[in-house]
Design a protein around this motif. Structure first.
Motif, PDB file in Angstrom:
ATOM      1  N   ASN A   7       4.974   3.037  23.809  1.00  0.00           N
ATOM      2  CA  ASN A   7       5.191   3.930  22.346  1.00  0.00           C
ATOM      3  C   ASN A   7       4.197   3.113  21.248  1.00  0.00           C
ATOM      4  O   ASN A   7       4.590   2.953  20.197  1.00  0.00           O
ATOM      5  N   LYS A   9       1.031   4.224  19.805  1.00  0.00           N
ATOM      6  CA  LYS A   9       0.060   4.961  19.110  1.00  0.00           C
ATOM      7  C   LYS A   9       0.994   5.232  17.820  1.00  0.00           C
ATOM      8  O   LYS A   9       0.479   5.042  16.848  1.00  0.00           O
ATOM      9  N   LYS A  10       2.351   5.841  18.100  1.00  0.00           N
ATOM     10  CA  LYS A  10       3.070   6.136  16.861  1.00  0.00           C
ATOM     11  C   LYS A  10       3.007   4.790  15.900  1.00  0.00           C
ATOM     12  O   LYS A  10       3.022   5.102  14.618  1.00  0.00           O
ATOM     13  N   ILE A  11       3.491   3.919  16.563  1.00  0.00           N
ATOM     14  CA  ILE A  11       3.826   2.374  15.720  1.00  0.00           C
ATOM     15  C   ILE A  11       2.468   2.063  15.098  1.00  0.00           C
ATOM     16  O   ILE A  11       2.516   1.671  13.867  1.00  0.00           O
ATOM     17  N   ARG A  12       1.216   1.907  15.897  1.00  0.00           N
ATOM     18  CA  ARG A  12       0.151   1.569  15.061  1.00  0.00           C
ATOM     19  C   ARG A  12      -0.220   2.619  14.005  1.00  0.00           C
ATOM     20  O   ARG A  12      -0.636   2.010  12.959  1.00  0.00           O
ATOM     21  N   ILE A  13      -0.192   3.819  14.064  1.00  0.00           N
ATOM     22  CA  ILE A  13      -0.268   4.702  12.973  1.00  0.00           C
ATOM     23  C   ILE A  13       0.741   4.305  11.906  1.00  0.00           C
ATOM     24  O   ILE A  13       0.082   4.476  10.706  1.00  0.00           O
ATOM     25  N   ASN A  14       1.906   4.167  12.015  1.00  0.00           N
ATOM     26  CA  ASN A  14       2.741   4.034  11.033  1.00  0.00           C
ATOM     27  C   ASN A  14       2.397   2.647  10.355  1.00  0.00           C
ATOM     28  O   ASN A  14       2.702   2.466   9.124  1.00  0.00           O
ATOM     29  N   LYS A  15       1.766   1.664  10.985  1.00  0.00           N
ATOM     30  CA  LYS A  15       1.531   0.353  10.634  1.00  0.00           C
ATOM     31  C   LYS A  15       0.188   0.402   9.863  1.00  0.00           C
ATOM     32  O   LYS A  15      -0.490  -0.717   9.300  1.00  0.00           O
ATOM     33  N   CYS A  16      -0.738   1.751   9.854  1.00  0.00           N
ATOM     34  CA  CYS A  16      -1.962   1.894   9.380  1.00  0.00           C
ATOM     35  C   CYS A  16      -2.922   0.977   9.852  1.00  0.00           C
ATOM     36  O   CYS A  16      -3.988   0.431   9.126  1.00  0.00           O
ATOM     37  N   GLN A  64      10.600  -1.966  21.265  1.00  0.00           N
ATOM     38  CA  GLN A  64      10.215  -0.632  20.711  1.00  0.00           C
ATOM     39  C   GLN A  64       8.655  -0.121  21.109  1.00  0.00           C
ATOM     40  O   GLN A  64       8.238   0.830  20.875  1.00  0.00           O
TER      41      GLN A  64
END
Length: 70
Positions: A7, A9-16, A64
């Motif tokens: 998971n 990509k989703k976390i990376r994007i959310n963390k900018c 996560q």
């Protein structure tokens, strides 16, 4: 049967973070990170060191990053 997927990509994007930024901080190539995010790289072939580094840089627990589904 239990399925595993990452998971990241989703976390990376959310963390900018961009892929390039995260890959640099984890000391892996952008193409390798891309394969992990697209789940085209078998999770069995991913080192625990890489997954721990990603979770540390993204400041999230390892559970996560790795998702288990029945």
């Amino acid at each position: 049967m239990i399925s595993l997927y990452l998971n990241i990509k989703k976390i990376r994007i959310n963390k900018c973070f961009t892929q390039k930024e995260l890959a640099h901080k984890v000391n892996i190539s952008s193409s390798y990170l891309s394969k992990l995010e697209r789940n085209t790289k078998s999770i069995e072939g991913v080192s625990l060191r890489v997954l721990l580094s990603i979770s540390k840089v993204l400041d999230v627990p390892l559970n996560q990053i790795i998702i288990f589904e029945k």
